[in-house]
Scaffold this active site. Structure first.
Site: not given
Ligand code: SAH
Length: 231
Positions: A12, A78, A196
């Site tokens: 980001e 999301g 997503d």
């Molecule tokens: N892929 C990462 C984890 C991502 S967690 C890993 O494996 O290390 C998701 C991140 O994107 C968080 O920073 C949150 O703010 C955002 N985000 C995007 N979609 C989300 C969802 N469906 N639920 C919660 N956070 C979401």
């Protein structure tokens, strides 16, 4: 003026660092902070790591240690609203914590005594974002963003958050950044590009679209910074 730009994950912040080219890196409180001058302003950037605790620490550090006078958050989220598709931008009018629950005492979800269910983002920067969106020819939705320490990949949970808080998108940092900035009287702006739909395919969609959506958000935030520099 010192302006903070914050994200949660390296993806980001990377597009913004790339644009700045040169910057000074400082290690502080377990994180890296990047400082640069840009169009007559001091910028300080950081990605906090994921979730409410790390984002609280970083937002507080940006304000209290690095002297940020305004904070802009750029990241992915999301979608709850069916109107929001992958890559679309949403600016938060208000933030809430969907996983804050002392309802056993008769309080509403998202509330603790002396706190509030919703925290307002800075109205001036929201107004500015509408001008930027128009100039870029990009649709920009505004709405409530709900934050919690959960990656939501579940229709039921997503619907519940939408119905309980009237939220249009959800993520894991905005609500805590909002509490910090509000307490410290630092105007803040939270922008998210959809990665997503917070449904059973969310993790796959997230992995596929994290980078492109993060770039969408970062480009918009940099246009905001350009506008703030002219003020
Ligand atoms: N892929 C990462 C984890 C991502 S967690 C890993 O494996 O290390 C998701 C991140 O994107 C968080 O920073 C949150 O703010 C955002 N985000 C995007 N979609 C989300 C969802 N469906 N639920 C919660 N956070 C979401």
């Amino acid at each position: 003026m010192t302006l903070a730009i914050m994200g949660a994950m390296p993806e980001e912040i990377a597009p913004i660092l790339k644009k700045l080219g040169t910057y000074k890196t400082t290690n502080y409180a377990g994180n890296k902070y990047y400082e640069a001058t840009y169009k007559g302003m001091n910028l300080v950037l950081a990605y906090s790591k994921i979730g409410k605790v790390f984002s609280t620490l970083t937002a507080a550090t940006l304000c209290e240690h690095f002297g940020a006078e305004k904070l802009l958050f750029s990241g992915v989220a999301g979608a709850i609203s069916p109107k929001l598709k992958v890559g679309d931008l949403i600016v938060a009018t208000q933030l809430t914590q969907h996983d804050l629950d002392i309802t056993a005492f008769g309080h509403p979800f998202g509330y603790v005594p002396e706190g509030s269910v919703f925290v307002d983002a800075d109205k001036e920067m929201i107004a500015l974002s509408k001008i930027v969106a128009q100039e870029m020819g990009k649709p920009l939705q505004e709405g409530i963003i709900a934050t919690g320490d959960q990656f939501v990949a579940n229709e039921e949970r997503k619907s519940w958050i939408g119905e309980t808080f009237g939220a249009d998108a959800l993520e894991m940092e905005g609500g805590s950044v909002a509490v910090v900035c509000d307490a410290l009287n630092v105007p803040f702006f939270i922008l998210r590009a959809i990665s997503d739909a917070a449904d059973m395919d969310a993790s796959f969609s997230f992995d596929e679209f994290l980078e492109t959506s993060a770039v969408e958000s970062a480009e918009f935030v940099m246009k905001m910074v350009d506008k703030l520099a002219k003020k």
